[in-house]
Design a protein around this motif. Structure first.
Motif, PDB file in Angstrom:
ATOM      1  N   GLU A 250       0.847  -1.197   0.000  1.00  0.00           N
ATOM      2  CA  GLU A 250       0.000   0.000   0.000  1.00  0.00           C
ATOM      3  C   GLU A 250       0.873   1.235   0.000  1.00  0.00           C
ATOM      4  OE1 GLU A 250      -3.099   0.282   2.942  1.00  0.00           O
ATOM      5  OE2 GLU A 250      -3.289  -1.888   2.913  1.00  0.00           O
ATOM      6  N   GLU A 251       0.472   2.201  -0.788  1.00  0.00           N
ATOM      7  CA  GLU A 251       1.200   3.466  -0.851  1.00  0.00           C
ATOM      8  C   GLU A 251       1.328   4.057   0.565  1.00  0.00           C
ATOM      9  OE1 GLU A 251       2.030   4.798  -3.983  1.00  0.00           O
ATOM     10  OE2 GLU A 251       2.661   6.804  -3.381  1.00  0.00           O
ATOM     11  N   GLY A 252       2.572   4.323   0.964  1.00  0.00           N
ATOM     12  CA  GLY A 252       2.807   4.997   2.242  1.00  0.00           C
ATOM     13  C   GLY A 252       2.749   4.106   3.464  1.00  0.00           C
TER      14      GLY A 252
ATOM     15  N   ARG B 183       6.359   1.741  -0.548  1.00  0.00           N
ATOM     16  CA  ARG B 183       5.839   2.213  -1.836  1.00  0.00           C
ATOM     17  C   ARG B 183       5.380   3.643  -1.636  1.00  0.00           C
ATOM     18  NH1 ARG B 183       1.288  -0.986  -5.424  1.00  0.00           N
ATOM     19  NH2 ARG B 183       1.531   0.264  -7.307  1.00  0.00           N
ATOM     20  N   THR B 184       6.022   4.536  -2.352  1.00  0.00           N
ATOM     21  CA  THR B 184       5.668   5.952  -2.211  1.00  0.00           C
ATOM     22  C   THR B 184       6.101   6.698  -3.465  1.00  0.00           C
ATOM     23  OG1 THR B 184       5.938   7.948  -0.843  1.00  0.00           O
ATOM     24  CG2 THR B 184       7.845   6.497  -0.992  1.00  0.00           C
ATOM     25  N   ASP B 185       5.378   7.729  -3.806  1.00  0.00           N
ATOM     26  CA  ASP B 185       5.717   8.545  -4.978  1.00  0.00           C
ATOM     27  C   ASP B 185       5.865   7.704  -6.248  1.00  0.00           C
ATOM     28  OD1 ASP B 185       5.594  10.878  -3.642  1.00  0.00           O
ATOM     29  OD2 ASP B 185       7.753  11.260  -3.587  1.00  0.00           O
ATOM     30  N   GLY B 186       5.101   6.609  -6.351  1.00  0.00           N
ATOM     31  CA  GLY B 186       5.145   5.799  -7.554  1.00  0.00           C
ATOM     32  C   GLY B 186       6.349   4.892  -7.661  1.00  0.00           C
TER      33      GLY B 186
ATOM     34  N   VAL C  95       9.115   1.973  -5.428  1.00  0.00           N
ATOM     35  CA  VAL C  95       9.262   1.105  -4.249  1.00  0.00           C
ATOM     36  C   VAL C  95      10.713   1.198  -3.794  1.00  0.00           C
ATOM     37  CG1 VAL C  95       9.141  -1.241  -3.353  1.00  0.00           C
ATOM     38  CG2 VAL C  95       7.442  -0.461  -5.017  1.00  0.00           C
TER      39      VAL C  95
END
Ligand code: FES
Length: 105
Positions: free
Chosen positions: A13-15, A31-34, A36
């Motif tokens: 999950e993002e963030g 996973r962040t800003d598109g 990993v």
């Protein structure tokens, strides 16, 4: 450099960091800003799991004393941590997230 599958991209999950172990090395996947990122899960200040901290853009904050580490370089942006945390190269192949801990980037 041996890349090993550690997770499915769709389960990240993002963030929200996910802790995995690779060859006995604890790794936090973020996973962040598109992208990993893979960073060693242990804070360089004390033996605390970084995956329990907060993600903010490309950094992760240690929940215990508040040092933030750049997910790209592992460098702390402020005290009390002064030493970087190892970061590891990541490859995405389809839905597979692969990490290599044999060489720090
Ligand atoms: S244990 Fe992480 S900043 Fe102190």
């Amino acid at each position: 450099m041996a890349f090993v599958k550690v997770a499915a991209l769709s389960e990240l999950e993002e963030g929200t960091p996910k802790r995995v172990e690779l060859d006995g090395t604890p790794v936090s996947l973020v996973r962040t800003d598109g992208e990993v990122f893979a960073i060693n899960d242990i804070c360089s200040h004390a033996n605390v799991s970084l995956s329990e901290g907060e993600v903010d853009d490309c950094s992760i904050e240690c929940w215990l004393h508040g040092s933030s580490f750049d997910l790209r370089t592992g460098k702390p942006s402020g005290l009390p941590a002064t030493r970087p945390v190892p970061v590891y190269p990541v490859k995405i192949q389809g839905d597979d997230v692969l990490v290599s801990v044999t060489q720090e980037s």
